[in-house]
Design a protein around this motif. Structure first.
Motif, PDB file in Angstrom:
ATOM      1  N   PHE A   1       0.824  -1.089   0.135  1.00  0.00           N
ATOM      2  CA  PHE A   1      -0.011   0.025   0.031  1.00  0.00           C
ATOM      3  C   PHE A   1       0.960   1.297   0.124  1.00  0.00           C
ATOM      4  O   PHE A   1       1.823   1.424   0.895  1.00  0.00           O
ATOM      5  N   ILE A   2       0.529   2.178  -0.809  1.00  0.00           N
ATOM      6  CA  ILE A   2       1.122   3.588  -0.923  1.00  0.00           C
ATOM      7  C   ILE A   2       0.019   4.505  -0.651  1.00  0.00           C
ATOM      8  O   ILE A   2      -0.812   4.666  -1.388  1.00  0.00           O
ATOM      9  N   PRO A   3       0.056   5.393   0.600  1.00  0.00           N
ATOM     10  CA  PRO A   3      -1.037   6.365   0.705  1.00  0.00           C
ATOM     11  C   PRO A   3      -1.000   7.491  -0.398  1.00  0.00           C
ATOM     12  O   PRO A   3       0.100   7.910  -0.842  1.00  0.00           O
ATOM     13  N   GLY A   4      -2.175   8.128  -0.762  1.00  0.00           N
ATOM     14  CA  GLY A   4      -2.327   9.066  -1.817  1.00  0.00           C
ATOM     15  C   GLY A   4      -1.690  10.423  -1.390  1.00  0.00           C
ATOM     16  O   GLY A   4      -1.878  10.776   0.032  1.00  0.00           O
ATOM     17  N   GLU A   5      -1.580  11.384  -2.228  1.00  0.00           N
ATOM     18  CA  GLU A   5      -0.996  12.484  -1.857  1.00  0.00           C
ATOM     19  C   GLU A   5      -2.323  13.642  -1.649  1.00  0.00           C
ATOM     20  O   GLU A   5      -2.298  14.366  -0.626  1.00  0.00           O
ATOM     21  N   SER A   6      -3.411  13.299  -2.296  1.00  0.00           N
ATOM     22  CA  SER A   6      -4.469  14.420  -2.055  1.00  0.00           C
ATOM     23  C   SER A   6      -5.904  13.771  -1.888  1.00  0.00           C
ATOM     24  O   SER A   6      -6.831  14.447  -1.807  1.00  0.00           O
ATOM     25  N   THR A   7      -5.982  12.446  -1.848  1.00  0.00           N
ATOM     26  CA  THR A   7      -7.314  11.746  -1.701  1.00  0.00           C
ATOM     27  C   THR A   7      -7.264  10.500  -1.389  1.00  0.00           C
ATOM     28  O   THR A   7      -6.275   9.718  -1.207  1.00  0.00           O
TER      29      THR A   7
END
Length: 302
Positions: free
Chosen positions: A98-104
Motif C-alpha cells: 500500500f502507498i498512501p495518496g497525496e490528495s485523496t
C-alpha cells in the motif's frame, strides 16, 4: 556564451532528476519475470514450494521499497475448495502492498495474479506470459509510485489462485480493508508480454465508457497498439468481462480496466516460457500501462 553555460548548468542539475524520473527499471522488470517463470518456481501452483518462493519475492520487495500494508507481513491468507479436484486449499495467500495518496483517500487497486498451473507429471507449466508478466509489472509499478507519490492511495495486490476460479480476488473483495466505494478503479494485468500483431487490449470501457477518452489521450501513437474491446456481452467467449480477477471488482460495481493480449499458441501450455516472450513488446506494454495509470491517477481525482 553565458546563456550556453547556463543551459549546460541546468542540464547538469536536472540529470539526476531525469534519471530518477525514469519510469521503469527495465532490467529489473525482465529479471523479475524470468525468476517468476523459471523452473525453480515450478509453475507457482497455490501452496507449492514455487508459490511460497513467489510470495517471498513480493514480500521482500515491498519491504525493501518501504510499502505498508493493511495485512500483517503483507499477507492476506484465505482458504477455498477447488471445484475440479475437490481439494481444500488452506492458507493460500494474496500479497498486498500500500502507498498512501497525496490528495485523496480514494483508492486505485492494481492487481495481477502470480499463480499458474504448476507441475503436471514431468511437465512444468511456467506461465511466463500467464502471468509472470503482469506480476513482474506490478513490482515495477510499486517501485515507481513509492518514489513518485500518487494522488490516489494505491494498493498493489499479487493475487493467488486466479487459475482456480479467481479465488484470491474473491477473498480480497470479501475482506477488503476499506469500503469498496472508496475504490475508483481496478487495473488488472493478465498476459501482457507478447503478441504477433503488436496489439494490447484495454477491456472494460464498454461498461465504464468515461474511461475511454482518458486512456486514448495517452495511448494514441504509442506502441504496442492499444485496442478497446473484448468486453461486450454479445461476444460470448470473447467477452473478457469476467475472464480474470477484475471480474470480482466489476461484480461489486467497481470500474475496471483489464490489460491483456489475445490467447496465443502457448496459452496454458508448457511452452509458455520466458524464452517465448517478446521483450520489446513487454517493456513497451509495461511503460504504456504505467503512463495510463499515472494519467488516470490525476484525471480521476475528485
Amino acid at each position: 556564451m553565458n546563456n550556453l553555460i547556463r543551459i549546460l548548468w541546468v542540464i547538469f542539475l536536472l540529470t539526476p532528476l531525469i534519471c530518477k524520473a525514469q519510469k521503469i527499471d527495465e532490467e529489473q522488470l525482465i529479471q523479475d519475470m524470468a525468476y517468476l517463470a523459471s523452473d525453480e518456481l515450478e509453475g507457482r501452483k497455490p501452496l507449492s514450494e514455487g508459490s511460497l518462493k513467489a510470495r517471498a519475492l513480493f514480500k521482500d520487495r515491498f519491504t525493501e521499497l518501504g510499502l505498508t500494508s493493511q495485512y500483517r507481513d503483507f499477507t492476506q491468507y484465505f482458504s477455498f475448495r477447488n471445484r475440479r479436484d475437490g481439494k481444500l486449499y488452506e492458507n493460500a495467500a494474496n500479497i498486498i502492498g500500500f502507498i498512501p495518496g497525496e490528495s485523496t483517500e480514494k483508492l486505485i487497486v492494481i492487481t495481477a495474479h502470480y499463480d499458474h498451473l504448476g507441475r503436471q507429471g514431468d511437465k512444468i507449466f511456467n506461465g511466463a506470459d500467464d502471468n509472470a508478466s503482469g506480476a513482474a509489472a506490478l513490482l515495477a509499478f510499486a517501485s515507481y509510485f513509492i518514489e513518485n507519490r500518487p494522488q490516489h492511495s494505491m494498493m498493489f495486490v499479487a493475487l493467488d489462485a486466479e487459475e482456480m476460479g479467481h479465488q484470491g480476488a474473491k477473498a480480497l473483495v470479501a475482506d477488503f480493508p476499506f469500503p469498496l466505494d472508496h475504490v475508483v478503479l481496478n487495473i488488472n494485468m493478465d498476459m501482457i508480454s507478447r503478441n504477433e500483431n503488436n496489439e494490447l487490449y484495454a477491456a472494460g470501457t464498454y461498461h465504464y465508457p468515461f474511461l475511454k477518452p482518458l486512456i486514448q489521450k495517452v495511448s494514441e501513437g504509442r506502441t504496442p497498439n492499444l485496442l478497446f474491446g473484448h468486453d461486450e456481452p454479445e461476444m460470448g467467449r470473447d467477452d473478457w468481462t469476467l475472464a480474470s480477477d477484475h471480474a470480482q471488482f466489476h461484480l461489486k460495481g467497481v470500474p475496471f480496466i483489464y490489460f491483456g493480449v489475445e490467447d496465443h499458441e502457448d496459452y496454458h501450455k508448457e511452452t509458455d516460457t520466458f524464452e517465448n516472450i517478446q521483450t520489446d513488446f513487454y517493456i513497451n506494454a509495461a511503460n504504456l500501462i504505467l503512463d495510463i495509470i499515472m494519467s488516470l491517477d490525476k484525471d480521476l481525482v475528485q
